[in-house]
Design a protein around this motif. Structure first.
Motif, PDB file in Angstrom:
ATOM      1  N   ILE A   1       1.178  -1.077 -19.320  1.00 30.55           N
ATOM      2  CA  ILE A   1       1.866  -0.268 -18.311  1.00 30.55           C
ATOM      3  C   ILE A   1       0.808   0.333 -17.401  1.00 30.55           C
ATOM      4  O   ILE A   1      -0.232   0.809 -17.867  1.00 30.55           O
ATOM      5  N   SER A   2       1.066   0.331 -16.112  1.00 28.32           N
ATOM      6  CA  SER A   2       0.106   0.870 -15.150  1.00 28.32           C
ATOM      7  C   SER A   2       0.331   2.367 -14.973  1.00 28.32           C
ATOM      8  O   SER A   2       1.458   2.822 -14.780  1.00 28.32           O
ATOM      9  N   PHE A   3      -0.748   3.121 -15.066  1.00 26.17           N
ATOM     10  CA  PHE A   3      -0.708   4.566 -14.844  1.00 26.17           C
ATOM     11  C   PHE A   3      -1.658   4.895 -13.701  1.00 26.17           C
ATOM     12  O   PHE A   3      -2.873   4.679 -13.812  1.00 26.17           O
ATOM     13  N   ASP A   4      -1.122   5.404 -12.619  1.00 23.60           N
ATOM     14  CA  ASP A   4      -1.934   5.720 -11.449  1.00 23.60           C
ATOM     15  C   ASP A   4      -2.623   7.069 -11.603  1.00 23.60           C
ATOM     16  O   ASP A   4      -2.087   8.000 -12.209  1.00 23.60           O
ATOM     17  N   ALA A   5      -3.799   7.168 -11.022  1.00 21.91           N
ATOM     18  CA  ALA A   5      -4.480   8.451 -10.944  1.00 21.91           C
ATOM     19  C   ALA A   5      -3.751   9.350  -9.946  1.00 21.91           C
ATOM     20  O   ALA A   5      -2.983   8.880  -9.110  1.00 21.91           O
ATOM     21  N   VAL A   6      -3.998  10.642 -10.057  1.00 24.11           N
ATOM     22  CA  VAL A   6      -3.397  11.618  -9.143  1.00 24.11           C
ATOM     23  C   VAL A   6      -4.539  12.190  -8.304  1.00 24.11           C
ATOM     24  O   VAL A   6      -5.228  13.117  -8.733  1.00 24.11           O
ATOM     25  N   PRO A   7      -4.785  11.627  -7.110  1.00 27.25           N
ATOM     26  CA  PRO A   7      -5.972  12.000  -6.327  1.00 27.25           C
ATOM     27  C   PRO A   7      -6.078  13.493  -6.040  1.00 27.25           C
ATOM     28  O   PRO A   7      -7.178  14.055  -6.058  1.00 27.25           O
ATOM     29  N   GLU A   8      -4.943  14.147  -5.813  1.00 29.36           N
ATOM     30  CA  GLU A   8      -5.018  15.562  -5.430  1.00 29.36           C
ATOM     31  C   GLU A   8      -5.551  16.446  -6.552  1.00 29.36           C
ATOM     32  O   GLU A   8      -6.045  17.547  -6.309  1.00 29.36           O
ATOM     33  N   LEU A   9      -5.467  15.961  -7.802  1.00 30.65           N
ATOM     34  CA  LEU A   9      -5.984  16.757  -8.912  1.00 30.65           C
ATOM     35  C   LEU A   9      -7.498  16.664  -9.041  1.00 30.65           C
ATOM     36  O   LEU A   9      -8.100  17.404  -9.815  1.00 30.65           O
TER      37      LEU A   9
END
Length: 462
Positions: A233-241
């Motif tokens: 399953i693909s989990f994207d990073a959260v750039p704003e964090l």
């Protein structure tokens, strides 16, 4: 099992499952721990998460998996935080396992909400004692209750015999395969007490034996082979964090009570304080004679009622904390920490024991009924989300400065007390919800005098 992959675009992919049940007490943690140990024994790296604000299950699961276990809660932590934690886990793990809380559809948001949001396939664990085809009917009903759930299968817990297993498996719909049947075995069940499981630290060797028994059962059931076929399953990073400006606690020494009396500590809270630059000094109010040199104190929740006599007998530790309080230094006391700060604590045997006496009032245990629920601490420093879970009462306390704001109910929540530098409540705070408010709490007057909450560019989730 598929290799973990990390793309330069901020994607990480890893197989994952979500373990839930129709209710509490079905064996979710027993099965999750056995599964983690089974894969660990095979040399796999398993990252386990626990849904909700639970403290005790993560300690057990961390021992089973050999990896830190964090809480994932959409209300308390938020979607971005949960997504980033899953992304970081996917970068290093062979499998991610998320254990749900209560029943699959209980709460707002529920375990089902979290599983659907991150597209996690669901494994339904059910205690099947006293039923056969009915267990299949209940699982089929759960699987069809929402059309956005992805069901991987069922694990029948407390199965009585091979024939019992066959009856359940034959009645299940084709879309819900029976992944494993776990026999009724007293050597598998995890010991419990009034607030949940017995702490891992207290029964470490006993837990090891139970993990190994469970791992062998699941391995014999072929569960490892089925997990090998799970797609990533693909989990994207959260750039704003990655560019969150955190308040600085550089140079600030925080004493953290940690032993079998005070152990309800979110790993996320510890990680946050360290990312903010604080130096943490863990100490034991049970075993240590003196308080470590520190600028602030954090007295978390736990089981002081089980150790009240020893806490009362440690006079030198009590004197050090009283002097710390008299110097108007910041103290956060949560639940068990609140009880420790009162004048007395009466245990389940009706014996009253002298506590710190920092806050007027008396604590006492009260049977099986208790208080629990998600609340927001309304503080002068800023609101901080958290939760309450206790079976004690504090009486004769002063007028609170505020009350917790309940998640879904208009009645006032837990009382919040403030006396000198002490902030005390039954609420367990989730520090990442409002790092600036936490910094103000832990620095007190020094917030303005010394640091003025200087900020730095810091990764909010690394």
């Amino acid at each position: 099992m598929s290799d973990t992959t990390l793309a330069s675009s901020g994607h990480a992919a890893c197989p994952a499952i979500f373990i839930s049940a129709p209710a509490s007490g079905q064996g979710k943690t027993t099965v999750t721990a056995a599964l983690a140990r089974m894969l660990r024994n095979q040399g796999k790296r398993v990252r386990v998460f626990k849904t909700g604000p639970d403290y005790l299950d993560p300690l057990v699961l961390a021992q089973a998996s050999g990896q830190p276990v964090e809480q994932l809660d959409l209300w308390m932590a938020g979607e971005a935080y949960c997504r980033q934690r899953l992304h970081e886990a996917a970068r290093e793990a062979d499998l991610i396992v998320v254990e749900g809380a209560m029943g699959l559809f209980d709460g707002e948001p529920s375990s089902a909400d979290l599983a659907v949001l991150f597209d996690l396939p669901m494994v339904i664990v059910m205690d099947v004692k006293g039923m056969a085809q009915t267990a299949a009917a209940l699982v089929a009903g759960m699987a069809g209750f929402r059309d956005d759930l992805r069901i991987a299968g069922m694990i029948a817990n407390a199965c009585g015999s091979q024939r019992h297993r066959e009856l359940i498996e034959a009645a299940l719909p084709a879309s819900v395969p029976l992944l494993a049947a776990v026999e009724r075995n007293a050597d598998l069940a995890l010991p419990e007490r009034h607030l949940g499981l017995v702490q891992a630290e207290e029964i470490r060797d006993d837990l090891e034996a139970r993990f190994e028994v469970g791992a062998k059962v699941l391995l014999a059931e072929g569960l490892a082979d089925r997990l090998e076929r799970l797609p990533p399953i693909s989990f994207d990073a959260v750039p704003e964090l990655h560019t969150v400006a955190l308040p600085s606690l550089h140079g600030w020494r925080i004493g953290v009570a940690r032993d079998t009396a005070f152990s309800f500590i979110y790993q996320a809270n510890v990680d946050l304080l360290q990312r903010m630059g604080a130096t943490l000094h863990f100490f034991s109010p049970l075993n240590d004679a003196r308080l470590p040199a520190c600028d602030a104190l954090w007295l978390p929740g736990g089981y002081p009622e089980l150790h009240a006599a020893r806490l009362a007998a440690n006079a030198t530790m009590q004197d050090d904390i009283r002097r710390f309080f008299a110097a108007d230094k910041p103290i956060i006391a949560e639940c068990g920490g609140l009880l420790y700060c009162l004048e007395t604590l009466t245990d389940y045997d009706g014996q009253a024991h002298a506590m710190l006496g920092l806050l007027p009032g008396h604590g006492a245990m009260r049977g099986r009924r208790g208080c629990q629920g998600m609340q927001t601490a309304v503080l002068p420093e800023g609101d901080i989300k958290g939760h309450a879970h206790h079976r004690s009462v504090a009486e004769g306390t002063p007028e609170p400065i505020a009350h917790g704001r309940r998640q879904r109910h208009p009645a006032p929540g837990e009382a919040i007390y403030r006396l000198r530098g002490l902030t005390a409540s039954y609420l367990h705070l989730f520090f990442p919800d409002n790092p600036a408010a936490v910094a103000r709490l832990l620095m007190g007057d020094a917030t303005e005098r010394r640091y003025d909450i200087e900020t730095e560019e810091t990764n909010g989730c690394d």
